[in-house]
Design a protein around this motif. Structure first.
Motif, PDB file in Angstrom:
ATOM      1  N   ARG A  90      59.738  23.891  44.185  1.00 50.88           N
ATOM      2  CA  ARG A  90      60.337  23.203  44.698  1.00 50.88           C
ATOM      3  C   ARG A  90      61.127  23.400  45.357  1.00 50.88           C
ATOM      4  NH1 ARG A  90      60.376  18.324  40.484  1.00 50.88           N
ATOM      5  NH2 ARG A  90      57.807  17.866  40.319  1.00 50.88           N
ATOM      6  N   ILE A  91      61.829  24.954  45.044  1.00 49.00           N
ATOM      7  CA  ILE A  91      62.663  25.519  45.902  1.00 49.00           C
ATOM      8  C   ILE A  91      62.886  25.594  47.001  1.00 49.00           C
ATOM      9  CG2 ILE A  91      65.085  26.834  45.216  1.00 49.00           C
ATOM     10  CD1 ILE A  91      65.504  25.940  42.195  1.00 49.00           C
ATOM     11  N   ILE A  97      60.448  24.822  54.715  1.00 47.88           N
ATOM     12  CA  ILE A  97      59.856  23.369  55.228  1.00 47.88           C
ATOM     13  C   ILE A  97      61.784  23.516  56.112  1.00 47.88           C
ATOM     14  CG2 ILE A  97      59.369  21.231  55.035  1.00 47.88           C
ATOM     15  CD1 ILE A  97      57.608  21.674  52.324  1.00 47.88           C
ATOM     16  N   GLY A  98      62.322  23.136  55.447  1.00 46.79           N
ATOM     17  CA  GLY A  98      63.678  22.842  56.194  1.00 46.79           C
ATOM     18  C   GLY A  98      63.834  24.233  57.137  1.00 46.79           C
ATOM     19  N   TRP A  99      64.015  24.983  56.515  1.00 47.56           N
ATOM     20  CA  TRP A  99      63.614  26.430  57.725  1.00 47.56           C
ATOM     21  C   TRP A  99      62.894  26.326  58.821  1.00 47.56           C
ATOM     22  CZ3 TRP A  99      60.676  30.541  58.703  1.00 47.56           C
ATOM     23  CH2 TRP A  99      61.454  31.707  60.178  1.00 47.56           C
ATOM     24  N   GLY A 100      61.751  25.636  58.594  1.00 41.71           N
ATOM     25  CA  GLY A 100      60.886  26.158  59.100  1.00 41.71           C
ATOM     26  C   GLY A 100      61.161  24.519  60.524  1.00 41.71           C
ATOM     27  N   ILE A 105      61.154  22.864  65.368  1.00 42.54           N
ATOM     28  CA  ILE A 105      61.213  21.600  65.990  1.00 42.54           C
ATOM     29  C   ILE A 105      62.145  21.565  67.837  1.00 42.54           C
ATOM     30  CG2 ILE A 105      62.705  19.290  66.374  1.00 42.54           C
ATOM     31  CD1 ILE A 105      61.727  18.758  63.323  1.00 42.54           C
ATOM     32  N   PRO A 106      63.830  22.272  67.329  1.00 39.86           N
ATOM     33  CA  PRO A 106      64.295  22.521  68.869  1.00 39.86           C
ATOM     34  C   PRO A 106      63.358  23.251  70.134  1.00 39.86           C
ATOM     35  CG  PRO A 106      65.456  22.909  67.259  1.00 39.86           C
ATOM     36  CD  PRO A 106      63.692  22.542  66.623  1.00 39.86           C
TER      37      PRO A 106
END
Length: 206
Positions: A90-91, A97-100, A105-106
């Motif tokens: 999960r880490i 996911i957070g980095w992607g 998104i921007p």
């Protein structure tokens, strides 16, 4: 006909794939599995020489021990195969996911929202010719009608109803163009294979 044995191998593999048009058979499965295996082997070698080796192991060999962090994150993916520590996977997944999301998104907002708004705004420069002016107005109408179609906070009655219906037409035009482009790309691949069979292999066309 071509005397090159590799051309014959490529031709037979192509025919094996085409045999699926008749029905599923061992020849098709052999060609499919061979393709998947060769592709996996190719991309593993590609990632090793273009990514892992220069960006990780050579950096570690040069004394940049900060790269131990991505190495550990990568190794945590293999914890999925060990039930007792499978939660470790999960880490790196959460990190990716957070980095992607932070990266995409921007960029997505810039490319598909701001640029869309910029292309929708009708300004005098859009009317340098009658045709460009017409397309500018059509783009504006299409964007507005499509947005109204997806506006569900109010029931589509009165003026909203025909506007939303017009938005459906623009959506269908977009889907049709996208589907047509996909079909055209696949047909071009088919034409390329047929040209290979009739040209380099059989020598019937040049």
């Amino acid at each position: 006909m071509s005397p090159d044995p590799w051309t014959w191998i490529a031709a037979f593999l192509t025919l094996m794939i085409f045999s699926f048009l008749y029905k599923d058979n061992p020849f098709y499965k052999f060609a499919e599995h061979l393709f998947v295996g060769v592709a996996n082997g190719y991309y593993i070698a590609l990632y090793w020489h273009n990514s892992l080796k220069p960006n990780l192991f050579e950096q570690l060999a040069a004394g940049n021990f900060l790269y131990i962090i991505p190495l550990l994150l990568g190794l945590m993916y293999f914890a999925r195969f060990i039930p007792k520590v499978s939660w470790l996977v999960r880490i790196p997944i959460g990190f990716m996911i957070g980095w992607g999301a932070g990266i995409s998104i921007p960029a997505y907002f810039q490319a598909f929202v701001l640029k869309q708004l910029e292309g929708t705004i009708v300004i005098p420069q859009n009317f340098t010719s009658p045709l460009s002016g017409v397309w500018a107005v059509i783009s504006l109408i299409g964007v507005v009608c499509t947005l109204i179609y997806f506006y569900f906070s109010k029931e589509h009655k009165g003026l909203l109803k025909p506007t939303a219906r017009l938005g459906i037409f623009f959506i269908m035009i977009g889907f049709g163009a996208s589907f047509g482009y996909t079909v055209m790309a696949r047909v071009s691949l088919l034409i390329g294979r047929i040209q290979f069979l009739l040209g380099p292999w059989l020598g019937l066309i040049k």
